[in-house]
Design a protein around this motif. Sequence first.
Motif, PDB file in Angstrom:
ATOM      1  N   MET A   1     -65.172 -27.054  24.659  1.00  0.00           N
ATOM      2  CA  MET A   1     -65.326 -26.266  25.844  1.00  0.00           C
ATOM      3  C   MET A   1     -64.186 -25.080  25.966  1.00  0.00           C
ATOM      4  SD  MET A   1     -67.481 -27.120  28.255  1.00  0.00           S
ATOM      5  CE  MET A   1     -68.683 -28.236  28.401  1.00  0.00           C
ATOM      6  N   THR A  41     -67.580 -25.979  15.517  1.00  0.00           N
ATOM      7  CA  THR A  41     -68.330 -25.632  16.569  1.00  0.00           C
ATOM      8  C   THR A  41     -67.340 -24.113  17.129  1.00  0.00           C
ATOM      9  OG1 THR A  41     -66.512 -27.045  17.710  1.00  0.00           O
ATOM     10  CG2 THR A  41     -68.880 -27.979  17.498  1.00  0.00           C
ATOM     11  N   TYR A  47     -60.799 -22.134  18.848  1.00  0.00           N
ATOM     12  CA  TYR A  47     -60.158 -22.771  17.813  1.00  0.00           C
ATOM     13  C   TYR A  47     -59.755 -22.230  16.663  1.00  0.00           C
ATOM     14  CZ  TYR A  47     -60.224 -27.397  19.955  1.00  0.00           C
ATOM     15  OH  TYR A  47     -60.178 -28.638  20.941  1.00  0.00           O
ATOM     16  N   SER A 115     -71.246 -24.919  25.622  1.00  0.00           N
ATOM     17  CA  SER A 115     -70.096 -24.163  25.723  1.00  0.00           C
ATOM     18  C   SER A 115     -70.340 -23.620  27.343  1.00  0.00           C
ATOM     19  CB  SER A 115     -69.953 -22.944  24.783  1.00  0.00           C
ATOM     20  OG  SER A 115     -70.848 -22.030  25.099  1.00  0.00           O
ATOM     21  N   GLN A 118     -72.785 -21.022  27.233  1.00  0.00           N
ATOM     22  CA  GLN A 118     -74.373 -21.448  27.353  1.00  0.00           C
ATOM     23  C   GLN A 118     -74.568 -21.873  28.654  1.00  0.00           C
ATOM     24  OE1 GLN A 118     -73.602 -24.266  24.026  1.00  0.00           O
ATOM     25  NE2 GLN A 118     -74.702 -23.022  22.519  1.00  0.00           N
TER      26      GLN A 118
HETATM   27  C1  LIG Z   1     -67.643 -26.784  23.331  1.00  0.00           C
HETATM   28  S1  LIG Z   1     -68.287 -25.212  22.758  1.00  0.00           S
HETATM   29  C2  LIG Z   1     -66.896 -24.795  21.522  1.00  0.00           C
HETATM   30  C3  LIG Z   1     -65.965 -23.900  21.973  1.00  0.00           C
HETATM   31  C4  LIG Z   1     -64.975 -23.540  20.899  1.00  0.00           C
HETATM   32  N1  LIG Z   1     -64.119 -24.637  20.354  1.00  0.00           N
HETATM   33  C5  LIG Z   1     -63.864 -22.412  21.388  1.00  0.00           C
HETATM   34  O1  LIG Z   1     -62.985 -22.415  21.452  1.00  0.00           O
HETATM   35  O2  LIG Z   1     -64.629 -21.424  21.896  1.00  0.00           O
HETATM   36  C6  LIG Z   1     -69.350 -26.075  21.336  1.00  0.00           C
HETATM   37  C7  LIG Z   1     -70.169 -24.963  20.613  1.00  0.00           C
HETATM   38  O3  LIG Z   1     -70.547 -25.728  19.435  1.00  0.00           O
HETATM   39  C8  LIG Z   1     -71.643 -25.340  19.253  1.00  0.00           C
HETATM   40  N2  LIG Z   1     -72.656 -26.662  18.607  1.00  0.00           N
HETATM   41  C9  LIG Z   1     -72.967 -27.910  19.234  1.00  0.00           C
HETATM   42  N3  LIG Z   1     -73.698 -28.616  18.624  1.00  0.00           N
HETATM   43  C10 LIG Z   1     -73.660 -27.778  17.296  1.00  0.00           C
HETATM   44  C11 LIG Z   1     -74.313 -28.278  15.996  1.00  0.00           C
HETATM   45  N4  LIG Z   1     -74.954 -29.507  15.995  1.00  0.00           N
HETATM   46  N5  LIG Z   1     -74.036 -27.366  14.905  1.00  0.00           N
HETATM   47  C12 LIG Z   1     -73.418 -26.370  15.163  1.00  0.00           C
HETATM   48  N6  LIG Z   1     -72.928 -25.992  16.298  1.00  0.00           N
HETATM   49  C13 LIG Z   1     -73.060 -26.819  17.431  1.00  0.00           C
HETATM   50  C14 LIG Z   1     -72.402 -24.937  20.523  1.00  0.00           C
HETATM   51  O4  LIG Z   1     -73.555 -24.103  20.314  1.00  0.00           O
HETATM   52  C15 LIG Z   1     -71.297 -24.387  21.231  1.00  0.00           C
HETATM   53  O5  LIG Z   1     -71.394 -23.163  20.947  1.00  0.00           O
END
Ligand SMILES: C[S@@+](CC[C@H](N)C(=O)[O-])C[C@H]1O[C@@H](n2cnc3c(N)ncnc32)[C@H](O)[C@@H]1O
Length: 343
Positions: A1, A41, A47, A115, A118
């Motif tokens: 997040m 992610t 990150y 996120s 989303q």
């Molecule tokens: C919590 S956000 C990550 C935010 C990121 N760490 C940042 O600093 O901007 C989670 C992201 O992981 C992706 N995601 C969730 N499950 C996934 C999966 N199984 N494979 C690839 N991406 C995934 C989502 O689409 C989303 O964009």
Amino acid sequence: MMAGGGGPVAAGGPALHVPVLGAPALQHLNVRDGGVYIDGTFGAGGYTRAILAAADCKVIGIDRDQTAIALGADLVEQAQGRLTLVEDRFSNLDGVAESCGHETVDGIVLDVGVSSMQLDQAARGFSFRLDGPLDMRMSGEGVSAADVVAAASERDLANIIYILGEERFSRQVARAIVKARTEAPVVTTKALADIVASAVRTKPNDIHPATRTFQALRIFVNDELGELAAALIAAEGVLKPGGRLAVVSFHSLEDRIVKTFLAARSETRGGSRHAPEIKRAAPSFTVLTKRPIVADEDEIARNPRSRSAKLRAGERTDAPAHRGEASDFLPRLPSLDDVMRGR
Ligand SMILES: C[S@@+](CC[C@H](N)C(=O)[O-])C[C@H]1O[C@@H](n2cnc3c(N)ncnc32)[C@H](O)[C@@H]1O
């Protein structure tokens, strides 16, 4: 997040998003010059920016959401060959690493879940607060939440909502959905939120009555727990000895999978009292976080969503990867295919 607002100046300019538990996650990744890191992610790249800024290293960013990958194009350019973005699921992180020319990597970070980007777009259908199509697919492909709500049996709906939403009123919610869909298809987030609100008893100050049902459907539609368990096993296969794994999760079901996985892979004791002759495989991980790391008061004040975040981390040993299946770490639930057949 991610939290909105400015952050430290990182590679490629000022960071647009400060990721939850970013500082401790980075610290546990132990980013080094010359290393190769997977950000499984990518999201808004919080990150990834921090990793690129921490050392002269390479990053492979993965996201299943093509919007996130497309928005990362500028960062790829700014990183001048140090960042590769791949649209894929993180359960395939080993395959992605190989396709980028790396058999092994030095660190992997996962910041699982949905996120802000989303959640905040009504058209993606994740939020009960914004009316939109009942979609919830992170990748925009496959079966949507509306498809599940239309096809699942009452029993399957109740199980999904109970297990993945930890909703006490799961049976009442499932019954209300099945009744409502005989009158009209449930295709918007508002329609579903209203149906759930009619079935769940709440007290003042409780969370929104649809919170748990929406969480359950989102996790189910995206197979989020299966993805996480498969990614941990893939990470075990692709991390170098000394390589680091750091996972930030947002609710107890996810955290339990990470905790159980790291405990199983770091177990040093031999066979049980009942079967002392059974030899355990040598530990493939050392746990770096005996207790999960959580956000401090400052971070929670800046970003209330960080309240439920937990970070766990491990370091790969030089022992071979254990044998095992993702299903070893998952709650028992029917598959998406079974549910869509309306069993
Ligand atoms: C919590 S956000 C990550 C935010 C990121 N760490 C940042 O600093 O901007 C989670 C992201 O992981 C992706 N995601 C969730 N499950 C996934 C999966 N199984 N494979 C690839 N991406 C995934 C989502 O689409 C989303 O964009």
